[in-house]
Scaffold this motif. Structure first.
Motif, short mmCIF file in Angstrom:
data_model
loop_
_atom_site.label_atom_id
_atom_site.label_comp_id
_atom_site.label_asym_id
_atom_site.label_seq_id
_atom_site.Cartn_x
_atom_site.Cartn_y
_atom_site.Cartn_z
N CYS A 38 0.84 -1.20 0.00
CA CYS A 38 0.00 0.00 0.00
C CYS A 38 0.87 1.24 0.00
CB CYS A 38 -0.88 0.04 1.25
SG CYS A 38 -1.95 -1.38 1.42
N ASP A 39 0.25 2.34 -0.40
CA ASP A 39 0.90 3.64 -0.26
C ASP A 39 0.46 4.23 1.08
OD1 ASP A 39 1.90 6.17 -0.41
OD2 ASP A 39 0.53 6.87 -1.98
N LEU A 40 1.31 4.07 2.09
CA LEU A 40 1.02 4.65 3.41
C LEU A 40 1.40 6.12 3.31
CD1 LEU A 40 0.41 4.46 6.49
CD2 LEU A 40 2.78 3.79 6.83
N HIS A 41 0.42 6.95 2.92
CA HIS A 41 0.79 8.33 2.57
C HIS A 41 0.71 9.29 3.75
CE1 HIS A 41 -3.54 9.18 2.39
NE2 HIS A 41 -3.66 8.06 1.71
N THR A 42 -0.10 8.97 4.78
CA THR A 42 -0.29 9.93 5.87
C THR A 42 -0.37 9.23 7.22
OG1 THR A 42 -1.54 11.35 4.37
CG2 THR A 42 -1.76 11.82 6.71
N ILE A 43 0.33 9.80 8.21
CA ILE A 43 0.15 9.37 9.60
C ILE A 43 -0.21 10.61 10.41
CG2 ILE A 43 1.26 8.44 11.67
CD1 ILE A 43 3.04 6.74 9.86
N LEU A 44 -1.36 10.56 11.05
CA LEU A 44 -1.80 11.66 11.90
C LEU A 44 -1.56 11.26 13.36
CD1 LEU A 44 -3.42 14.29 12.55
CD2 LEU A 44 -5.49 12.89 12.43
#
Length: 255
Positions: free
Chosen positions: A187-193
């Motif tokens: 997967c494209d893990l694009h964001t971590i908040l």
């Protein structure tokens, strides 16, 4: 309940913010493998209704799909499942919301989804023993790592997910490293908040929301860069006096 099932009710402003960013669409299958009382599924349904004039803009076939097939949930604890069914009924969702264990055989049978929105239980799996699924690549007693595997494997190609997970998922050694590598390949893990502490009851549970999209064609090298947004540092202590509101997510949503 202190059953080890790790029940935390997800704050509604957080759910609304996540749904607003993931943007569920008409015709998409939306799954929550740890459905709780149905917060994510209902927010997704309300979002779709808002986009379609309460479904009136849709054909009869599309309306039926939205009500009866679009939202799939699995919940482990019986009392919570009862609340889930009641909540869904009050909001007009007639989809299959099942009582069962995502980390057991029922989890294997869940159909692939376009969108998965969930806040899986935190902690080790005391509520029901070890994960019993034999189809997960990396065997571990850490429930979050098992749920994370279920989620990115349960997405259709190009499917999207937003998952609330504690810090240990980002930092754990051993199996944690392998699961993260596998996730970032597929997967494209694009964001971590990074979420503020104390928004799940008063405990200092440090949590994050991982946003990722399943690769369309290939199973390797989908993540090129991860954007980390810190909503934890210099934040007030949230609780009854300082409730978490949609306002707190505004800058993140805009960015």
């Amino acid at each position: 309940k202190k059953s080890g099932a790790g029940q935390y009710f997800t704050p509604r402003p957080l759910i609304q913010s996540i749904v607003e960013l993931v943007k569920p669409q008409v015709g998409e299958v939306i799954q929550d493998p740890a459905a709780g009382t149905g917060g994510f599924l209902i927010a997704a349904f309300e979002y779709v209704k808002k986009q379609t004039e309460d479904l009136y803009e849709l054909t009869e076939k599309q309306q039926n799909f939205q009500r009866k097939q679009a939202y799939i949930g699995l919940e482990l604890v019986q009392e919570t499942h009862r609340l889930l069914l009641m909540n869904a009924m009050l909001h007009g969702i007639e989809s299959p919301l099942t009582l069962g264990d995502t980390l057991g055989d029922q989890g294997k049978k869940l159909p692939k989804a376009d969108v998965i929105l969930t806040n899986p239980p935190f902690g080790t799996k005391k509520g029901g023993g070890q994960p019993t699924r034999d189809d997960l690549t990396f065997a571990t007693s850490n429930k979050q790592l098992c749920f994370l595997q279920h989620i990115y494997r349960g997405l259709k190609a190009g499917g999207r997910a937003a998952v609330v997970l504690p810090d240990n998922v980002l930092f754990e050694d051993g199996t944690g490293v392998e699961v993260r590598r596998d996730l970032m390949d597929k997967c494209d893990l694009h964001t971590i908040l990074r979420l503020p502490t104390g928004i799940f009851y008063a405990q200092g549970v440090k949590t994050n929301v991982l946003f990722f999209r399943k690769g369309e064609t290939k199973d390797t090298g989908n993540t090129k860069a991860v954007w980390i947004y810190d909503l934890r540092t210099n934040m007030p202590a949230f609780g009854k006096r300082t409730p978490l509101t949609r306002e707190h997510f505004k800058e993140f949503e805009e960015a």
